[in-house]
Design a protein around this motif. Structure first.
Motif, short mmCIF file in Angstrom:
data_model
loop_
_atom_site.label_atom_id
_atom_site.label_comp_id
_atom_site.label_asym_id
_atom_site.label_seq_id
_atom_site.Cartn_x
_atom_site.Cartn_y
_atom_site.Cartn_z
N ALA A 283 0.85 -1.28 0.13
CA ALA A 283 -0.04 -0.02 -0.04
C ALA A 283 0.87 1.05 0.06
O ALA A 283 2.07 1.30 0.48
CB ALA A 283 -0.88 -0.10 1.21
N LEU A 284 0.32 2.22 -0.53
CA LEU A 284 1.15 3.65 -0.59
C LEU A 284 0.10 4.78 -0.90
O LEU A 284 -1.21 4.30 -1.64
CB LEU A 284 2.15 3.83 -1.65
N ASP A 285 0.25 5.73 -0.27
CA ASP A 285 -0.74 7.02 -0.33
C ASP A 285 -0.07 8.37 -0.24
O ASP A 285 1.29 8.48 0.03
CB ASP A 285 -1.95 6.83 0.62
N SER A 286 -0.69 9.19 -0.59
CA SER A 286 -0.16 10.52 -0.57
C SER A 286 -1.33 11.63 -0.64
O SER A 286 -2.19 11.45 -1.11
CB SER A 286 0.75 10.80 -1.74
N GLY A 287 -1.07 12.85 0.22
CA GLY A 287 -1.89 13.92 -0.09
C GLY A 287 -1.78 14.60 -1.35
O GLY A 287 -1.01 14.48 -2.03
N ASP A 288 -3.05 15.06 -1.88
CA ASP A 288 -3.11 15.84 -3.04
C ASP A 288 -2.26 17.15 -3.14
O ASP A 288 -2.01 17.51 -4.26
CB ASP A 288 -4.36 16.09 -3.56
N TYR B 245 2.12 -4.67 -14.24
CA TYR B 245 2.74 -5.62 -13.95
C TYR B 245 1.46 -6.74 -13.33
O TYR B 245 1.91 -8.05 -12.96
CB TYR B 245 3.83 -5.75 -13.11
N GLY B 246 0.60 -6.23 -12.98
CA GLY B 246 -0.60 -7.00 -12.56
C GLY B 246 -0.55 -7.40 -11.18
O GLY B 246 -1.01 -8.45 -10.48
N VAL B 247 0.37 -6.42 -10.33
CA VAL B 247 0.39 -6.56 -8.96
C VAL B 247 -0.32 -6.01 -8.23
O VAL B 247 -0.47 -4.59 -8.19
CB VAL B 247 1.97 -5.92 -8.28
N LEU B 248 -1.38 -6.69 -7.47
CA LEU B 248 -2.26 -6.02 -6.76
C LEU B 248 -1.87 -5.16 -5.48
O LEU B 248 -0.84 -5.57 -4.76
CB LEU B 248 -3.16 -7.03 -6.17
N HIS B 249 -2.47 -4.13 -5.36
CA HIS B 249 -1.93 -3.09 -4.21
C HIS B 249 -3.07 -2.04 -3.81
O HIS B 249 -4.04 -1.97 -4.73
CB HIS B 249 -0.64 -2.53 -4.69
N PHE B 250 -2.95 -1.23 -2.67
CA PHE B 250 -3.76 -0.15 -2.50
C PHE B 250 -3.05 1.03 -2.66
O PHE B 250 -2.07 1.30 -2.51
CB PHE B 250 -4.06 -0.39 -0.84
N PHE B 251 -3.79 1.97 -3.36
CA PHE B 251 -3.08 3.30 -3.69
C PHE B 251 -4.26 4.26 -3.72
O PHE B 251 -5.34 4.17 -4.13
CB PHE B 251 -2.45 3.41 -5.06
N GLU B 252 -3.82 5.50 -2.67
CA GLU B 252 -4.89 6.43 -2.80
C GLU B 252 -4.07 7.85 -2.85
O GLU B 252 -3.04 8.00 -2.13
CB GLU B 252 -5.79 6.41 -1.53
N ILE B 253 -4.81 9.10 -3.37
CA ILE B 253 -4.39 10.19 -3.38
C ILE B 253 -5.50 10.85 -2.51
O ILE B 253 -6.61 10.91 -3.15
CB ILE B 253 -3.95 10.82 -4.57
N TYR B 254 -5.17 11.63 -1.25
CA TYR B 254 -6.33 11.99 -0.37
C TYR B 254 -6.25 13.47 -0.32
O TYR B 254 -5.02 13.93 -0.39
CB TYR B 254 -6.32 11.45 0.93
N PRO B 255 -7.17 13.98 -0.01
CA PRO B 255 -7.06 15.51 0.34
C PRO B 255 -6.12 15.84 1.35
O PRO B 255 -6.46 15.44 2.68
CB PRO B 255 -8.47 15.84 0.63
N GLY B 256 -5.05 16.59 1.25
CA GLY B 256 -4.14 16.64 2.48
C GLY B 256 -2.52 17.33 2.00
O GLY B 256 -2.43 17.11 0.63
N ASP B 257 -1.77 17.57 2.90
CA ASP B 257 -0.46 17.96 2.41
C ASP B 257 0.44 16.65 3.14
O ASP B 257 0.09 15.65 3.22
CB ASP B 257 -0.05 19.42 2.96
N HIS B 258 1.69 17.06 3.23
CA HIS B 258 2.81 16.14 3.55
C HIS B 258 2.64 15.53 4.97
O HIS B 258 3.09 14.56 5.18
CB HIS B 258 4.16 16.75 3.40
N VAL B 259 2.09 16.50 5.85
CA VAL B 259 2.09 15.79 7.39
C VAL B 259 0.64 16.07 8.03
O VAL B 259 0.30 15.24 8.96
CB VAL B 259 2.97 16.68 8.07
#
Length: 347
Positions: A285-290, A309-323
Motif C-alpha cells: 500500500a502507498l498513499d499521498s496527500g493531493d 505488472y498485475g501486482v495487486l496493491h492499495f493506492f490513494e491520493i487523498y485531500p491533504g499535504d505532507h503531514v
C-alpha cells in the motif's frame, strides 16, 4: 448513599478500563547495530528505539503478537514520534485509538531512531552512514524477536513509514520479502532524483559551500540538509572529508556519474529489477496527500508500474499535504491494513 457509591464505583471501573485495558505501554531502549559500526560519519552504532506494547501485552503473558516496524521521516526521530519531544504526531496515542476496538488484532509497533549526523539515514547503505538496510531488516528484527513475545515469521511482520520512512519502506520491503510480508508507504519521498538533476540543469545551493561542521548542518535549511543526507546515503566518498560525500554538482557542472548513483537508489528505477521480490509480498500500500504534489505524482507512477505488472496493491491520493493527515491515515488506514494482512495468533 448506596446509589452514590454505586455510581462512584462505576466511574472508577470505567477509568480503570480506559487506562488499564485500552492503553498500551512504551519502552525506550537501545540496540547495537554491528552493521553500523565504522561508519565514516562517526555516528554511534548504539541506536535508540521506541517500542509500543499493546494493552494486553503485560496481562496475557503467553500471547504472541505481530510486529509493525515504523520508520520516521527526515529530520524526525523516534523521540518526536513517541511524544518525548513535542511534535505534530503522538504515535502511542494514535495506536491506542486505532487498536481500542480490536482486542484480538493488537500489534507491537517498533520505531528505530534514524536521525544521524545528516539528520536522516534514508535507510540506505553506504560507507559514510553505515548499512541501514541490514540493520533494519536483520539486526533489529532479530533483536525484537528475541526480546519480545512476537510471532517470529514474515507473515506476521509489517513495514511502514512516512516520507523518508516511506522511501525506506519501499526500498527495504522490495528487497526483503523473506523478512516482511506487508508494506505501507505514507507519502514516500525520493522515488526519483529531482527533475533538475535528471535534466542536467540542477544547481547546488551556494549555502552548501559554507557547510563545514555538523553544527553547520543543523543550522542549514531543509534543502541543503536533504542534499547532504542524500549524498551521504547514495554517493559516499571515503577520500573526501569532512563529510565523505560526492555532491551531484561540482564547480557549477552536473556530474553524470553521481546522478547515476542517485538514480540507482530510486525505487522507481529499482522496481522492475525487484519485481520477483515484489510479487512475493502479500500486501502493498502507498498513499499521498493531493497537496504534496511532487510526491503524489511519483507515488502515482509507482502505482501505475505495479498495475502494469498485475501486482495487486492499495493506492490513494487523498485531500491533504505532507503531514497534516498522517496521524489520521495511520490510525484509519495503516493499522487496519496490517490487521487485515498480517497473521495473528490463533486463540
Amino acid at each position: 448513599m448506596k446509589l452514590m457509591i454505586k455510581a462512584l464505583c462505576s466511574m472508577a471501573l470505567l477509568c480503570s478500563l480506559a487506562s488499564g485495558q485500552t492503553t498500551g505501554t512504551v519502552e525506550h531502549i537501545k540496540i547495537h547495530g554491528k552493521s553500523l559500526e565504522g561508519n565514516l560519519s562517526g555516528d554511534s552504532a548504539d541506536r535508540d528505539m521506541s517500542v509500543y506494547l499493546p494493552a494486553s501485552y503485560k496481562k496475557q503473558a503467553a500471547r504472541r503478537y505481530p510486529v509493525v516496524y515504523m520508520l520516521h521521516g527526515f529530520t524526525d526521530s523516534n523521540q518526536k514520534w513517541f511524544g518525548v519531544e513535542k511534535h505534530w504526531i503522538h504515535l502511542p496515542q494514535v495506536l491506542d485509538q486505532a487498536l481500542k476496538g480490536s482486542p484480538d488484532k493488537e500489534v507491537i509497533v517498533v520505531m528505530p531512531n534514524a536521525f544521524n549526523r545528516f539528520q536522516g539515514s534514508l535507510y540506505s547503505s553506504s560507507a559514510t552512514i553505515g548499512d541501514w538496510e541490514t540493520f533494519i531488516a536483520k539486526e533489529l528484527v532479530t533483536f525484537i524477536d528475541q526480546k519480545y513475545r512476537t510471532i517470529a515469521a514474515p507473515s506476521s511482520r509489517g513495514l511502514a513509514g512516512h516520507s523518508m520512512g516511506g522511501y525506506g519502506t519501499l526500498r527495504i520491503g522490495m528487497k526483503y520479502p523473506d523478512v516482511f510480508s506487508s508494506i505501507y508507504a505514507l507519502s514516500p519521498c525520493c522515488l526519483l532524483p529531482s527533475s533538475g538533476l535528471l535534466s542536467g540543469k540542477a544547481e547546488v545551493p551556494p549555502q552548501l559551500n559554507d557547510i563545514k561542521t555538523t553544527e553547520d548542518i543543523q543550522k542549514a535549511g531543509f534543502g541543503v540538509k536533504a542534499i547532504l543526507a542524500s549524498a551521504a546515503a547514495w554517493s559516499p566518498n571515503p577520500n573526501n572529508p569532512p563529510f565523505f560525500v560526492d555532491l551531484p554538482v561540482k564547480d557549477g557542472k552536473v556530474r553524470p556519474e553521481i546522478i547515476a548513483k542517485w538514480a540507482a537508489n530510486a525505487p522507481l528505477a529499482t522496481l522492475d529489477q525487484n519485481l520477483t521480490n515484489v510479487r512475493r509480498l502479500k500486501a502493498i500500500a502507498l498513499d499521498s496527500g493531493d497537496q504534496d504534489t511532487g510526491i503524489a505524482a511519483t507515488s502515482k507512477t509507482f502505482s501505475e508500474i505495479l498495475k502494469s505488472y498485475g501486482v495487486l496493491h492499495f493506492f490513494e491520493i487523498y485531500p491533504g499535504d505532507h503531514v497534516n493527515r498522517i496521524a489520521e491515515r495511520i490510525g484509519k488506514q495503516t493499522i487496519p491494513f496490517f490487521q487485515k494482512n498480517l497473521e495473528f495468533e490463533k486463540r
